[in-house]
Design a protein around this motif. Structure first.
Motif, PDB file in Angstrom:
ATOM      1  N   ARG A 117       0.926  -1.169   0.027  1.00 52.43           N
ATOM      2  CA  ARG A 117      -0.058  -0.066   0.170  1.00 52.43           C
ATOM      3  C   ARG A 117       0.641   1.923   0.054  1.00 52.43           C
ATOM      4  O   ARG A 117       2.219   0.777   0.102  1.00 52.43           O
ATOM      5  CB  ARG A 117      -0.815  -0.260   1.300  1.00 52.43           C
ATOM      6  CG  ARG A 117      -2.246  -0.644   1.381  1.00 52.43           C
ATOM      7  CD  ARG A 117      -3.064  -0.165   2.283  1.00 52.43           C
ATOM      8  NE  ARG A 117      -3.301   0.843   3.122  1.00 52.43           N
ATOM      9  CZ  ARG A 117      -3.551   1.304   4.063  1.00 52.43           C
ATOM     10  NH1 ARG A 117      -4.248  -0.102   5.266  1.00 52.43           N
ATOM     11  NH2 ARG A 117      -4.010   1.860   4.369  1.00 52.43           N
ATOM     12  N   GLU A 118       0.432   2.419  -0.745  1.00 51.98           N
ATOM     13  CA  GLU A 118       1.073   3.441  -0.503  1.00 51.98           C
ATOM     14  C   GLU A 118       1.729   4.586   0.824  1.00 51.98           C
ATOM     15  O   GLU A 118       0.425   4.299   1.584  1.00 51.98           O
ATOM     16  CB  GLU A 118       0.426   3.902  -1.516  1.00 51.98           C
ATOM     17  CG  GLU A 118       0.569   4.784  -3.035  1.00 51.98           C
ATOM     18  CD  GLU A 118       0.297   5.634  -3.596  1.00 51.98           C
ATOM     19  OE1 GLU A 118       0.209   6.767  -2.916  1.00 51.98           O
ATOM     20  OE2 GLU A 118      -0.320   5.481  -4.817  1.00 51.98           O
ATOM     21  N   GLY A 119       3.209   4.344   0.861  1.00 49.42           N
ATOM     22  CA  GLY A 119       3.355   5.616   1.651  1.00 49.42           C
ATOM     23  C   GLY A 119       2.900   5.020   3.320  1.00 49.42           C
ATOM     24  O   GLY A 119       3.273   4.824   4.552  1.00 49.42           O
ATOM     25  N   VAL A 120       2.642   3.320   3.584  1.00 49.04           N
ATOM     26  CA  VAL A 120       2.787   2.706   4.810  1.00 49.04           C
ATOM     27  C   VAL A 120       3.027   1.373   4.864  1.00 49.04           C
ATOM     28  O   VAL A 120       2.974   0.689   3.273  1.00 49.04           O
ATOM     29  CB  VAL A 120       1.284   2.628   4.687  1.00 49.04           C
ATOM     30  CG1 VAL A 120       1.167   3.208   6.709  1.00 49.04           C
ATOM     31  CG2 VAL A 120       0.331   2.515   4.204  1.00 49.04           C
TER      32      VAL A 120
ATOM     33  N   ASP B  74      13.049 -14.501  -2.912  1.00 51.12           N
ATOM     34  CA  ASP B  74      11.610 -14.579  -2.502  1.00 51.12           C
ATOM     35  C   ASP B  74      10.681 -13.842  -3.783  1.00 51.12           C
ATOM     36  O   ASP B  74      11.578 -12.745  -4.067  1.00 51.12           O
ATOM     37  CB  ASP B  74      11.287 -13.503  -1.655  1.00 51.12           C
ATOM     38  CG  ASP B  74      10.475 -13.249  -0.543  1.00 51.12           C
ATOM     39  OD1 ASP B  74       9.510 -15.164  -1.008  1.00 51.12           O
ATOM     40  OD2 ASP B  74       9.525 -12.677  -0.262  1.00 51.12           O
ATOM     41  N   TYR B  75       9.557 -13.628  -3.864  1.00 48.66           N
ATOM     42  CA  TYR B  75       9.227 -13.094  -4.608  1.00 48.66           C
ATOM     43  C   TYR B  75       7.189 -14.005  -4.336  1.00 48.66           C
ATOM     44  O   TYR B  75       6.390 -14.538  -3.673  1.00 48.66           O
ATOM     45  CB  TYR B  75       8.770 -13.695  -6.770  1.00 48.66           C
ATOM     46  CG  TYR B  75       8.179 -15.360  -6.857  1.00 48.66           C
ATOM     47  CD1 TYR B  75       7.826 -15.215  -7.306  1.00 48.66           C
ATOM     48  CD2 TYR B  75       8.991 -16.425  -6.479  1.00 48.66           C
ATOM     49  CE1 TYR B  75       7.086 -16.971  -6.884  1.00 48.66           C
ATOM     50  CE2 TYR B  75       9.386 -17.067  -7.312  1.00 48.66           C
ATOM     51  CZ  TYR B  75       7.599 -18.095  -7.509  1.00 48.66           C
ATOM     52  OH  TYR B  75       6.810 -19.061  -7.657  1.00 48.66           O
ATOM     53  N   GLN B  76       6.887 -12.408  -5.017  1.00 50.51           N
ATOM     54  CA  GLN B  76       5.269 -12.982  -4.904  1.00 50.51           C
ATOM     55  C   GLN B  76       4.352 -12.355  -6.394  1.00 50.51           C
ATOM     56  O   GLN B  76       4.776 -11.296  -6.872  1.00 50.51           O
ATOM     57  CB  GLN B  76       4.535 -12.403  -3.740  1.00 50.51           C
ATOM     58  CG  GLN B  76       4.450 -10.965  -3.313  1.00 50.51           C
ATOM     59  CD  GLN B  76       4.347  -9.894  -2.391  1.00 50.51           C
ATOM     60  OE1 GLN B  76       2.850 -10.284  -2.248  1.00 50.51           O
ATOM     61  NE2 GLN B  76       4.742  -9.391  -1.679  1.00 50.51           N
ATOM     62  N   VAL B  77       2.993 -12.580  -6.473  1.00 46.13           N
ATOM     63  CA  VAL B  77       1.739 -11.987  -7.592  1.00 46.13           C
ATOM     64  C   VAL B  77       1.738 -10.909  -6.681  1.00 46.13           C
ATOM     65  O   VAL B  77       1.223 -10.902  -5.703  1.00 46.13           O
ATOM     66  CB  VAL B  77       1.749 -12.388  -7.998  1.00 46.13           C
ATOM     67  CG1 VAL B  77       0.907 -12.582  -9.687  1.00 46.13           C
ATOM     68  CG2 VAL B  77       2.457 -14.109  -8.745  1.00 46.13           C
ATOM     69  N   VAL B  78       1.538  -9.228  -7.212  1.00 47.07           N
ATOM     70  CA  VAL B  78       0.803  -8.428  -6.911  1.00 47.07           C
ATOM     71  C   VAL B  78      -0.082  -8.085  -7.671  1.00 47.07           C
ATOM     72  O   VAL B  78      -0.252  -7.452  -8.922  1.00 47.07           O
ATOM     73  CB  VAL B  78       1.226  -6.924  -6.421  1.00 47.07           C
ATOM     74  CG1 VAL B  78       0.536  -6.173  -5.716  1.00 47.07           C
ATOM     75  CG2 VAL B  78       2.817  -7.177  -5.562  1.00 47.07           C
TER      76      VAL B  78
ATOM     77  N   THR C 218       4.095   1.326  -6.230  1.00 47.28           N
ATOM     78  CA  THR C 218       4.584   1.322  -4.260  1.00 47.28           C
ATOM     79  C   THR C 218       5.754  -0.783  -4.265  1.00 47.28           C
ATOM     80  O   THR C 218       4.936  -1.109  -4.206  1.00 47.28           O
ATOM     81  CB  THR C 218       2.986   0.979  -4.062  1.00 47.28           C
ATOM     82  OG1 THR C 218       2.734   1.835  -4.364  1.00 47.28           O
ATOM     83  CG2 THR C 218       2.927   1.019  -2.939  1.00 47.28           C
ATOM     84  N   ILE C 219       6.982   0.193  -4.166  1.00 47.98           N
ATOM     85  CA  ILE C 219       7.448  -1.533  -4.559  1.00 47.98           C
ATOM     86  C   ILE C 219       8.475  -0.856  -3.412  1.00 47.98           C
ATOM     87  O   ILE C 219       8.633  -2.330  -2.691  1.00 47.98           O
ATOM     88  CB  ILE C 219       8.305  -1.297  -5.439  1.00 47.98           C
ATOM     89  CG1 ILE C 219       7.191  -1.978  -6.842  1.00 47.98           C
ATOM     90  CG2 ILE C 219       9.163  -3.180  -5.337  1.00 47.98           C
ATOM     91  CD1 ILE C 219       8.087  -2.508  -7.855  1.00 47.98           C
TER      92      ILE C 219
END
Lengths: 132, 132
Positions: free
Chosen positions: A73-76, A120-124, B71-72
């Motif tokens: 999430r943006e900024g947090v 490590d990886y993940q799909v967002v 956002t990474i």
DNA sequence: CACGGATTTAGACTACTTCTAAACCTGGAG
DNA sequence: CTCCAGGTTTAGAAGTAGTCTAAATCCGTG
């Protein structure tokens, strides 16, 4: 949920009342809370709890593998009690984050990335959650 | 890098000296800069440039599809001049972000996610870049 | 050349996070 | 029982990212 006290002890985190309040909330939700959300909820149990203690505790829980900070999430930073590998879906309308089981998707081709040592990886994924 | 002036004009962004300085930098790098990094570089060309103008311009470029906010990295939004779909690799040692071509990976199984209307997705990988 | 709209500016302000230094337990040694 | 040392907690200061505001500036048209 079960015995948070024992869980902290066996993970090597001394279980103080403040840490128990933080851990009880963050380990008992699937809502990917921010530090401030954890502070608000944990204060119900432990009203003098300070912001610094929440950050310290969340960092310590992360170091001991009980939660995983995520940058989605943006900024947090949000904290995820689900520590096994999984993917994420972000609802762009509400900002809510949902866990997607590892087995729901399959990613192939990492082997072609010789330049990178992928630890490590993940799909967002982003979009809208369907009302069901 | 070609004719940034024309590029802005044809995207519907009035090309002012400040916007040109911002666009020249952000569209000419693959380094995924933050707003502050853009400010620092663009000030070389346009020393009076203010922080607010950089944020305004980056937002406007994003609205017109010339950059894409990502956002990474923890706590900051970075701007990516590469606007086609692609994946990302983050070097945990340096914080640097690298683009990974869309074709390098293949993801399958999205269709099983009935609850979600996935508008966009990407694979985010973390690890170390191999020295080559 | 005055006007109005769009743009830029500095600085105030908010949100998130880390740091600091003092206060506070708590459990063992004397 | 008292004192001490470690680790822990606290409020608030400080640092960083980003947004907002209101005044100043710029520029094309009449």
């Amino acid at each position: 949920m079960a015995d948070i006290y024992e869980l902290l002890r066996s993970a090597g985190v001394q279980p103080t009342p403040q840490r128990l309040a933080v851990a009880r909330y963050v380990l008992g939700t699937t809502s990917h809370p921010t530090a401030d959300e954890v502070l608000a909820k944990a204060r119900r149990e432990c009203p003098t709890l300070s912001r610094a203690t929440v950050y310290n505790t969340l960092t310590r829980l992360a170091e001991h593998g009980l939660v995983r900070p995520q940058t989605i999430r943006e900024g947090v930073v949000v904290f995820d009690a689900h520590t096994e590998r999984h993917h994420h879906f972000v609802d762009e309308a509400t900002g809510k984050i949902y866990d997607v089981p590892w087995e729901a998707l399959s990613v192939s081709g990492e082997s072609s990335l010789r330049e990178y040592d992928v630890r490590d990886y993940q799909v967002v994924m982003r979009g809208r959650r369907r009302k069901s």
